[in-house]
Design a protein around this motif. Structure first.
Motif, PDB file in Angstrom:
ATOM      1  N   ILE A 171       0.963  -1.226  -0.062  1.00  0.00           N
ATOM      2  CA  ILE A 171      -0.032   0.186   0.277  1.00  0.00           C
ATOM      3  C   ILE A 171       0.902   1.216   0.123  1.00  0.00           C
ATOM      4  N   ALA A 172       2.003   1.232   0.942  1.00  0.00           N
ATOM      5  CA  ALA A 172       2.787   2.411   1.144  1.00  0.00           C
ATOM      6  C   ALA A 172       3.302   2.765  -0.262  1.00  0.00           C
ATOM      7  N   ARG A 173       3.943   1.804  -1.345  1.00  0.00           N
ATOM      8  CA  ARG A 173       4.535   2.057  -2.568  1.00  0.00           C
ATOM      9  C   ARG A 173       3.499   2.911  -3.507  1.00  0.00           C
ATOM     10  N   LYS A 174       2.101   2.747  -3.185  1.00  0.00           N
ATOM     11  CA  LYS A 174       1.318   3.394  -4.158  1.00  0.00           C
ATOM     12  C   LYS A 174       0.632   4.765  -3.508  1.00  0.00           C
ATOM     13  N   THR A 175       0.545   4.694  -2.148  1.00  0.00           N
ATOM     14  CA  THR A 175      -0.293   5.886  -1.482  1.00  0.00           C
ATOM     15  C   THR A 175      -0.027   5.976  -0.235  1.00  0.00           C
ATOM     16  N   LYS A 176      -0.932   6.515   0.536  1.00  0.00           N
ATOM     17  CA  LYS A 176      -0.550   6.833   1.890  1.00  0.00           C
ATOM     18  C   LYS A 176      -0.669   5.573   2.833  1.00  0.00           C
ATOM     19  N   CYS A 177       0.117   5.364   3.739  1.00  0.00           N
ATOM     20  CA  CYS A 177      -0.192   4.106   4.621  1.00  0.00           C
ATOM     21  C   CYS A 177       0.555   4.442   6.013  1.00  0.00           C
ATOM     22  N   ALA A 178      -0.311   4.631   7.035  1.00  0.00           N
ATOM     23  CA  ALA A 178       0.044   4.956   8.264  1.00  0.00           C
ATOM     24  C   ALA A 178      -0.400   4.083   9.475  1.00  0.00           C
ATOM     25  N   VAL A 179       0.509   3.823  10.515  1.00  0.00           N
ATOM     26  CA  VAL A 179      -0.178   2.923  11.388  1.00  0.00           C
ATOM     27  C   VAL A 179       0.051   3.962  12.734  1.00  0.00           C
ATOM     28  N   GLU A 180      -1.044   3.826  13.503  1.00  0.00           N
ATOM     29  CA  GLU A 180      -1.303   4.657  14.780  1.00  0.00           C
ATOM     30  C   GLU A 180      -0.707   3.885  15.991  1.00  0.00           C
ATOM     31  N   LEU A 181       0.093   4.510  16.800  1.00  0.00           N
ATOM     32  CA  LEU A 181       0.604   3.508  17.995  1.00  0.00           C
ATOM     33  C   LEU A 181       0.494   4.654  19.258  1.00  0.00           C
TER      34      LEU A 181
END
Length: 285
Positions: A115-125
């Motif tokens: 996903i990150a290679r194509k668009t936004k991908c974030a993890v909330e910790l």
């Protein structure tokens, strides 16, 4: 566990809750589902429903996962529903912001990287405290340690996945005096932003009795000090609210970190195509 029969798999703001309910023994409860406060609702057809919805949309967007229940709770290892939904998101070229307190998310690194290679991908910790004993009282025995969260933070950043550190919940006389130190340390990391939820704790009326009962039981000395100055209301502001809010905001701005509800919400709602450009996508009908 009970099955959730949902006709609308996404909220108007693209929220996806595959599991819902109190997936760990947290001091916070998002909703009352029945007699057992730890009962978890499961949407077993979530991947199929999500795929049907995303395939019919004309524009892309960012899917928000985990607001009403941890997507990597104890049932996920068996059902793989979160992984399957992430694969649907990747296959349809959507972005994702996913919240968790469990290290099982590492299992899906391959999909998140795709996903990150194509668009936004974030993890909330979440980092409500750096004290593991207090962390367990706030979030439950099932959650991962502070050290494990920092390990995940580094791991995901090394793999091109953004991190949003969530400093929440902040409870007066429990962890509010630690907040500045937490934000200072987090600001030294290569992360996207820090979400301190407007530096206040909102407690819905339906779960207010539960929260204050747990507050008394888990932090009796803190509650005694709290009750001398505060009432059991639906919104709690930390001590030194205004000056600390100003200091926290300045810390984030100096480090070019996203903070504040509007900036973080705007980032989550703006779709970015890393191969051909970007476009605004707020509600993605």
């Amino acid at each position: 566990m009970y099955i959730v029969d949902s006709k609308n798999i996404l909220t108007p703001q693209n929220g996806l809750n595959i599991y819902r309910g109190r997936t760990e023994n947290s001091i916070l409860l998002t909703e009352v589902t029945g007699a057992d406060p730890l009962d978890i609702g499961v949407k077993k057809d979530a991947p199929d429903q999500l795929n049907q919805v995303l395939k019919t949309r004309r524009s892309k967007g960012i899917i928000i996962i985990g607001n009403l229940g941890d997507p990597y709770n104890s049932h996920e290892e068996e059902y793989l529903l979160t992984r399957k939904c992430l694969q649907v998101i990747e296959n349809n070229d959507y972005g994702v912001v996913i919240s968790t307190k469990q290290s099982l998310i590492e299992r899906d690194m391959d999909v998140l990287k795709g996903i990150a290679r194509k668009t936004k991908c974030a993890v909330e910790l979440t980092f409500p405290t750096f004290d593991n004993g207090m962390l367990k009282k706030l979030e439950g025995e099932e959650v991962i340690s502070v050290e494990e969260r920092f390990r995940l933070l580094d791991l995901f950043r090394e793999n091109g996945i953004d991190i949003i550190a969530k400093v929440y919940p902040i409870i007066p006389f429990v962890n509010d005096e630690e907040t500045l130190d937490i934000v200072q340390r987090l600001s030294e990391y290569d992360i996207l932003g820090i979400d301190f939820m407007e530096y206040r704790l909102a407690i819905k009326k339906s779960v207010r009795e539960f929260f204050y009962t747990e507050f008394k039981n888990r932090f009796p000395e803190s509650y005694e000090a709290f009750s001398a100055e505060y009432e059991e209301t639906g919104e709690l502001l930390p001590r030194n609210y205004k000056e600390n809010l100003k200091t926290i905001t300045e810390m984030c701005e100096q480090k070019n970190l996203l903070c504040g509800k509007k900036k973080l919400t705007d980032w989550k709602r703006k779709y970015e195509n890393k191969t051909t450009g970007d476009q605004m996508s707020i509600f993605d009908f």
